[in-house]
Design a protein around this motif. Structure first.
Motif, PDB file in Angstrom:
ATOM      1  N   GLY A 354       0.511  -1.335  -0.157  1.00 32.95           N
ATOM      2  CA  GLY A 354      -0.163  -0.077   0.146  1.00 32.95           C
ATOM      3  C   GLY A 354       0.430   1.031   0.195  1.00 32.95           C
ATOM      4  N   MET A 355       2.119   1.659   0.977  1.00 36.91           N
ATOM      5  CA  MET A 355       3.027   1.980   0.523  1.00 36.91           C
ATOM      6  C   MET A 355       3.436   2.684  -0.655  1.00 36.91           C
ATOM      7  N   PHE A 356       3.305   1.957  -1.255  1.00 40.98           N
ATOM      8  CA  PHE A 356       3.769   2.319  -2.773  1.00 40.98           C
ATOM      9  C   PHE A 356       2.812   2.417  -4.102  1.00 40.98           C
ATOM     10  N   GLY A 357       1.576   2.252  -3.140  1.00 40.63           N
ATOM     11  CA  GLY A 357       0.727   3.088  -4.171  1.00 40.63           C
ATOM     12  C   GLY A 357      -0.404   1.568  -4.604  1.00 40.63           C
ATOM     13  N   ILE A 358      -0.042   1.085  -4.433  1.00 38.30           N
ATOM     14  CA  ILE A 358      -0.327  -0.299  -5.014  1.00 38.30           C
ATOM     15  C   ILE A 358      -2.191  -0.818  -4.654  1.00 38.30           C
ATOM     16  N   GLU A 359      -2.753  -0.580  -5.495  1.00 39.43           N
ATOM     17  CA  GLU A 359      -4.295  -0.679  -4.537  1.00 39.43           C
ATOM     18  C   GLU A 359      -4.723  -2.128  -4.237  1.00 39.43           C
ATOM     19  N   SER A 360      -3.954  -3.729  -5.492  1.00 34.07           N
ATOM     20  CA  SER A 360      -4.610  -4.716  -5.394  1.00 34.07           C
ATOM     21  C   SER A 360      -3.512  -5.344  -5.963  1.00 34.07           C
ATOM     22  N   PHE A 361      -3.298  -6.767  -5.339  1.00 34.85           N
ATOM     23  CA  PHE A 361      -2.259  -8.003  -5.701  1.00 34.85           C
ATOM     24  C   PHE A 361      -2.567  -9.098  -5.185  1.00 34.85           C
ATOM     25  N   THR A 362      -2.188  -9.895  -5.696  1.00 37.82           N
ATOM     26  CA  THR A 362      -1.726 -11.428  -4.908  1.00 37.82           C
ATOM     27  C   THR A 362      -0.687 -10.926  -4.246  1.00 37.82           C
ATOM     28  N   ALA A 363      -0.243 -12.624  -3.349  1.00 37.09           N
ATOM     29  CA  ALA A 363       1.029 -13.651  -2.702  1.00 37.09           C
ATOM     30  C   ALA A 363       1.113 -14.528  -2.631  1.00 37.09           C
ATOM     31  N   LEU A 364       2.247 -14.475  -3.030  1.00 34.88           N
ATOM     32  CA  LEU A 364       2.674 -16.399  -2.892  1.00 34.88           C
ATOM     33  C   LEU A 364       2.474 -16.657  -0.960  1.00 34.88           C
ATOM     34  N   ILE A 365       2.289 -17.872  -1.160  1.00 33.32           N
ATOM     35  CA  ILE A 365       2.630 -18.279   0.358  1.00 33.32           C
ATOM     36  C   ILE A 365       3.330 -18.124   0.495  1.00 33.32           C
ATOM     37  N   ASN A 366       4.076 -17.741   1.795  1.00 36.26           N
ATOM     38  CA  ASN A 366       5.591 -18.177   2.236  1.00 36.26           C
ATOM     39  C   ASN A 366       5.866 -19.320   3.508  1.00 36.26           C
TER      40      ASN A 366
END
Length: 413
Positions: A354-366
């Motif tokens: 969010g601090m980079f201005g990205i509205e939404s995204f998906t992430a891979l499980i760690n």
């Protein structure tokens, strides 16, 4: 007795480690618990300590070397029957000693030795081994045959450079190459030579070569820059590859959040998530050998971008910590020296862009985590979140209950 120091296994995914620096050298005396070297694994940098008392007999890996786990990196000579038994202190019969190992009296008193010494010329022997023409100027100094051959070609005085402390004893081929590069290339050009692994023989070495000349050669020949991956980058690749194999499902949501003065949004998210995890045991679980292991604490992996790379740092017992404590942890983890403890033991993760201005995204499980929540930017008290769950552990209903609990907790932190 010999005690062999081996490259330890510092994480489940580690197959080799990199020697960052040695704290000891051959001949040093060490006690149990003394630091021997600093090792970089695929997840962190750790100090390796001695488990025995003794004298460092051999160092088998150089700084910068990558060594397979369980391989020997050093040998320590321990006390045997109350005595140190270093290899170079063991006496040998005279007939087994080399000329260099005998006393001057032995050398001078034996006619046979005199005759052998007259016949033996070390520089001539090296010249014959490396096929250096007899007319080539003999190179003095301590160096490998290949290094002496290269030094002779470029009229480099090894002994003089060693006396100045500019190259090590003994010198190797890479040391001579370094001298040649510095002699014929400007600092910027030399840096390009190393970065692109260029052969200096492709250039006419009759003047000081500038960086623009090297860049022109690189472009004309379409030469790529080769960057060696760091252990952390290799670990990230393995983690991504393993994560893709998991059967997952996604849930897209929006949450309402009220920003608190002096507290990072990520700290509020961690706190709310930890409380929701306490109500949903499966989010505190991992799979291992066809068994489900459920842990009592809310241990959360947090994607942290640092100067030395991207790490999934783990905050332990987050449900017991205050917002101020979590906020302080987020500040410290950006710069502290990471340990295995800082990078392991989680069951759920978060990533915030969010601090980079990205509205939404998906992430891979760690790693072994059951899921991860990806947070976009906050806009008028609303954040978009994408949850990714491991379908082997949670089903849709269980995930929905967890998300609803989280949405309630975030209102109150």
């Amino acid at each position: 007795m010999e005690y062999k120091v081996t490259m330890p296994i510092l994480s489940d995914t580690m197959d080799k480690g990199k020697i960052i620096k040695w704290y000891v050298k051959e001949g040093d005396f060490v006690k149990k618990g003394d630091k021997l070297c600093e090792v970089e694994s695929d997840k962190a940098v750790m100090d390796i300590e001695s488990f025995e008392e003794g004298v460092v007999k051999k160092v088998l890996a150089n700084e910068g070397d990558e060594v397979k786990v369980k391989s020997t990196i050093a040998i320590i000579e321990t006390m045997e029957n109350g005595k140190w038994k270093m290899e170079n202190e063991r006496s040998e019969p005279d007939h087994l000693k080399s000329d260099e190992g005998k006393t001057e009296k032995h050398k001078s008193d034996t006619p046979e030795n005199k005759e052998n010494l007259q016949k033996t010329d070390i520089d001539s022997l090296i010249s014959s081994i490396i096929n250096t023409p007899s007319k080539t100027k003999k190179i003095s100094g301590s160096a490998s045959p290949a290094a002496k051959k290269k030094a002779a070609e470029y009229e480099i005085d090894i002994e003089e450079l060693q006396n100045k402390g500019e190259i090590p004893k003994p010198a190797h081929l890479k040391d001579i190459d370094e001298v040649i590069i510095n002699k014929y290339f400007t600092p910027k050009a030399a840096k390009l030579i190393k970065e692109y692994s260029l052969d200096i023989n492709d250039f006419k070495l009759d003047h000081k070569i500038r960086s623009d000349e090297v860049l022109s050669y690189i472009k004309q020949n379409s030469i790529p820059k080769i960057t060696k991956l760091t252990p952390n980058q290799i670990a990230v690749i393995k983690n991504v590859e393993n994560s893709i194999k998991k059967p997952t499902f996604l849930v897209f949501e929006e949450i309402n959040i009220t920003k608190k003065e002096g507290i990072k949004l990520t700290a509020q998210i961690i706190k709310a998530l930890s409380l929701a995890m306490q109500k949903n045991p499966l989010t505190r679980s991992i799979l291992k050998e066809n068994k489900l292991l459920t842990y009592p604490a809310s241990n959360i992996s947090v994607a942290v971008s640092r100067d030395d790379g991207l790490f999934m740092c783990v905050i332990k017992n987050a449900e017991e910590k205050s917002l101020e404590e979590i906020n302080e942890w987020l500040k410290e983890i950006k710069t502290k020296k990471l340990t295995i403890e800082d990078l392991s033991g989680s069951t759920f993760g978060i990533s915030n862009l969010g601090m980079f201005g990205i509205e939404s995204f998906t992430a891979l499980i760690n790693d072994k985590d059951v899921g991860i929540a990806a947070f976009g930017k906050e806009k008028e008290g609303v954040m978009k979140v994408t949850f990714t769950f491991d379908h082997r552990i949670l089903n849709g209903v269980e995930a929905a209950k967890f998300i609803n609990d989280f949405k309630e907790e975030i209102k109150n932190v």
